[in-house]
Design an enzyme around this catalytic site. Structure first.
Site, PDB file in Angstrom:
ATOM      1  N   TYR A  86       0.830  -1.204   0.000  1.00  0.00           N
ATOM      2  CA  TYR A  86       0.000   0.000   0.000  1.00  0.00           C
ATOM      3  C   TYR A  86       0.866   1.257   0.000  1.00  0.00           C
ATOM      4  O   TYR A  86       0.576   2.231  -0.705  1.00  0.00           O
ATOM      5  CB  TYR A  86      -0.950   0.025   1.192  1.00  0.00           C
ATOM      6  CG  TYR A  86      -1.834   1.255   1.204  1.00  0.00           C
ATOM      7  CD1 TYR A  86      -2.702   1.521   0.147  1.00  0.00           C
ATOM      8  CD2 TYR A  86      -1.798   2.160   2.258  1.00  0.00           C
ATOM      9  CE1 TYR A  86      -3.510   2.650   0.140  1.00  0.00           C
ATOM     10  CE2 TYR A  86      -2.601   3.291   2.265  1.00  0.00           C
ATOM     11  CZ  TYR A  86      -3.455   3.526   1.201  1.00  0.00           C
ATOM     12  OH  TYR A  86      -4.248   4.659   1.197  1.00  0.00           O
ATOM     13  N   ARG A 108       1.439   6.666  -6.963  1.00  0.00           N
ATOM     14  CA  ARG A 108       0.376   7.640  -7.235  1.00  0.00           C
ATOM     15  C   ARG A 108       0.886   9.060  -7.063  1.00  0.00           C
ATOM     16  O   ARG A 108       0.618   9.937  -7.905  1.00  0.00           O
ATOM     17  CB  ARG A 108      -0.814   7.376  -6.310  1.00  0.00           C
ATOM     18  CG  ARG A 108      -1.921   8.425  -6.411  1.00  0.00           C
ATOM     19  CD  ARG A 108      -3.174   8.038  -5.646  1.00  0.00           C
ATOM     20  NE  ARG A 108      -2.908   7.755  -4.232  1.00  0.00           N
ATOM     21  CZ  ARG A 108      -3.831   7.306  -3.384  1.00  0.00           C
ATOM     22  NH1 ARG A 108      -5.062   7.059  -3.819  1.00  0.00           N
ATOM     23  NH2 ARG A 108      -3.535   7.084  -2.119  1.00  0.00           N
ATOM     24  N   TYR A 153      -1.376  13.073   6.850  1.00  0.00           N
ATOM     25  CA  TYR A 153      -0.954  12.037   7.785  1.00  0.00           C
ATOM     26  C   TYR A 153       0.523  12.185   8.130  1.00  0.00           C
ATOM     27  O   TYR A 153       1.340  12.551   7.274  1.00  0.00           O
ATOM     28  CB  TYR A 153      -1.181  10.655   7.169  1.00  0.00           C
ATOM     29  CG  TYR A 153      -2.591  10.112   7.285  1.00  0.00           C
ATOM     30  CD1 TYR A 153      -3.587  10.791   7.974  1.00  0.00           C
ATOM     31  CD2 TYR A 153      -2.920   8.894   6.706  1.00  0.00           C
ATOM     32  CE1 TYR A 153      -4.872  10.284   8.066  1.00  0.00           C
ATOM     33  CE2 TYR A 153      -4.200   8.368   6.793  1.00  0.00           C
ATOM     34  CZ  TYR A 153      -5.171   9.072   7.481  1.00  0.00           C
ATOM     35  OH  TYR A 153      -6.435   8.557   7.583  1.00  0.00           O
ATOM     36  N   ARG A 194     -12.082  12.950   1.677  1.00  0.00           N
ATOM     37  CA  ARG A 194     -12.933  12.020   2.425  1.00  0.00           C
ATOM     38  C   ARG A 194     -14.267  11.760   1.730  1.00  0.00           C
ATOM     39  O   ARG A 194     -14.880  10.709   1.918  1.00  0.00           O
ATOM     40  CB  ARG A 194     -13.190  12.568   3.831  1.00  0.00           C
ATOM     41  CG  ARG A 194     -11.940  12.712   4.690  1.00  0.00           C
ATOM     42  CD  ARG A 194     -11.314  11.364   4.994  1.00  0.00           C
ATOM     43  NE  ARG A 194     -10.136  11.515   5.870  1.00  0.00           N
ATOM     44  CZ  ARG A 194      -9.362  10.518   6.234  1.00  0.00           C
ATOM     45  NH1 ARG A 194      -9.605   9.298   5.799  1.00  0.00           N
ATOM     46  NH2 ARG A 194      -8.323  10.724   7.021  1.00  0.00           N
ATOM     47  N   GLU A 216     -14.372  -1.609   6.437  1.00  0.00           N
ATOM     48  CA  GLU A 216     -14.428  -0.269   5.857  1.00  0.00           C
ATOM     49  C   GLU A 216     -15.729  -0.170   5.069  1.00  0.00           C
ATOM     50  O   GLU A 216     -16.289  -1.190   4.641  1.00  0.00           O
ATOM     51  CB  GLU A 216     -13.213  -0.054   4.938  1.00  0.00           C
ATOM     52  CG  GLU A 216     -13.102   1.327   4.337  1.00  0.00           C
ATOM     53  CD  GLU A 216     -11.736   1.561   3.681  1.00  0.00           C
ATOM     54  OE1 GLU A 216     -10.725   1.507   4.412  1.00  0.00           O
ATOM     55  OE2 GLU A 216     -11.688   1.780   2.458  1.00  0.00           O
TER      56      GLU A 216
END
Length: 335
Positions: free
Chosen positions: A141, A148, A202, A215, A323
């Site tokens: 991840y 990305r 983060y 979000r 999730e």
């Protein structure tokens, strides 16, 4: 005057081919439990996550037509009057490692959008084989996030650099990194959650490059609004809550969803997103044995008429068990 919603999402029974053949407004047919490399039509999007529970269903997207289909590099697309669905599947066995595949996928996506009549990405789904495999910064991840970021090359600053997104792990032996997206003729309104640190802020402990997504994104087209929820987990601030407690994690996720819907209402003023029969919710569950507890929690906290689908998939953090994401319609305040 009531305006028709731009994207009609539903969970349906039947075969993909029957849906592709039966209607001229089908933008996408998502089939679960198959590799994305097995796509049979630009509108056919297999997803390598097994559905949990019965009966087996497809996710169907419909929009104003006529629907045109085609390809751009490795990207296949279906384009309606106001919306485009596109999908990319890159074979990790031949394209490169996760970082390189992620970079290539987002390069292709951005190249396509620059020449598309629907140039504004509204929501992106990322399905990542073996998402938690690897230690430290070598975790897949984190490598995906690096690739990305290299493709997007944006300093987030005070604004979200990308729209709503979901990132879920497919089986470790799945050969393809998959990305699919919804794009529109107008930009969306990105929404952040007051209960959470924005993902692109983060701290370093979560990886060398922070995830780049909002979000949620509110899609405003054709006089109506729809709320596109990112993958929403049991995170408050930037920390995981309720480790190893699937039901409690889902309850925390739903608190985050409600917070997002409230924030969207604050931003829009004249409309509010409502969980009802016209939207859809997708619940990702890491361990199949947690399904009953997760399902009971959702049934207790979300109206029964809201369509929902349960899929087995790994979450972006190893200590997260579930999730949720979804598409929620907005109603004028007071209606």
């Amino acid at each position: 005057m009531k305006h028709p919603i731009s994207l009609r999402a539903s969970y349906e029974e039947g075969s993909p081919q029957d849906w592709l053949n039966s209607r001229d407004d089908v933008l996408a047919v998502f089939e679960f439990g198959r590799s994305p490399l097995q796509s049979s039509d630009p509108r056919h999007v297999p997803v390598a996550l097994q559905q949990l529970g019965e009966p087996a269903r497809l996710e169907i997207w419909r929009s104003e037509g006529p629907i045109k289909t085609g390809s751009w590099d490795c990207l296949r697309f279906a384009q309606g009057e106001l919306l485009t669905m596109g999908h990319i599947a890159l074979d990790l066995r031949t394209t490169g490692d996760m970082r390189e595949c992620s970079r290539q996928a987002y390069d292709i996506l951005q190249s396509y959008l620059r020449q598309s009549p629907h140039r504004w990405p509204l929501k992106i789904w990322n399905y990542i084989p073996g998402i938690n495999k690897g230690e430290g910064d070598e975790e897949l991840y984190r490598q995906f996030c690096l690739g990305r970021a290299e493709a997007v090359s944006i300093d987030p600053g005070a604004s979200p650099p990308m729209p709503a997104a979901t990132g879920i792990g497919t089986p470790v032996d799945e050969p393809a990194l998959q990305l699919y997206f919804l794009a529109g003729s107008l930009p969306g309104l990105d929404v952040e959650n007051p209960r959470q640190v924005s993902a692109w802020r983060y701290p370093r402990r979560y990886g060398p490059k922070s995830p780049l997504f909002s979000r949620a994104t509110i899609m405003r087209l054709n006089g109506s609004s729809q709320f596109l929820l990112s993958g929403t987990a049991s995170i408050v601030g930037h920390q995981t809550h309720h480790e190893n407690q699937a039901a409690n994690q889902l309850s925390e996720s739903l608190r985050n969803v409600r917070s997002l819907l409230d924030e969207g209402h604050r931003l829009m003023g004249d409309a509010r997103a409502q969980l009802d029969a016209d939207g859809v919710l997708k619940v990702y569950v890491r361990r199949a044995e947690d399904l009953d507890a997760v399902r009971r929690t959702l049934e207790a906290e979300v109206p029964a008429e809201v369509p929902r689908l349960y899929l087995q998939g790994d979450i972006c953090r190893g200590n997260l068990l579930t999730e949720i994401d979804g598409i929620v319609n907005c109603r004028p305040t007071g209606s």
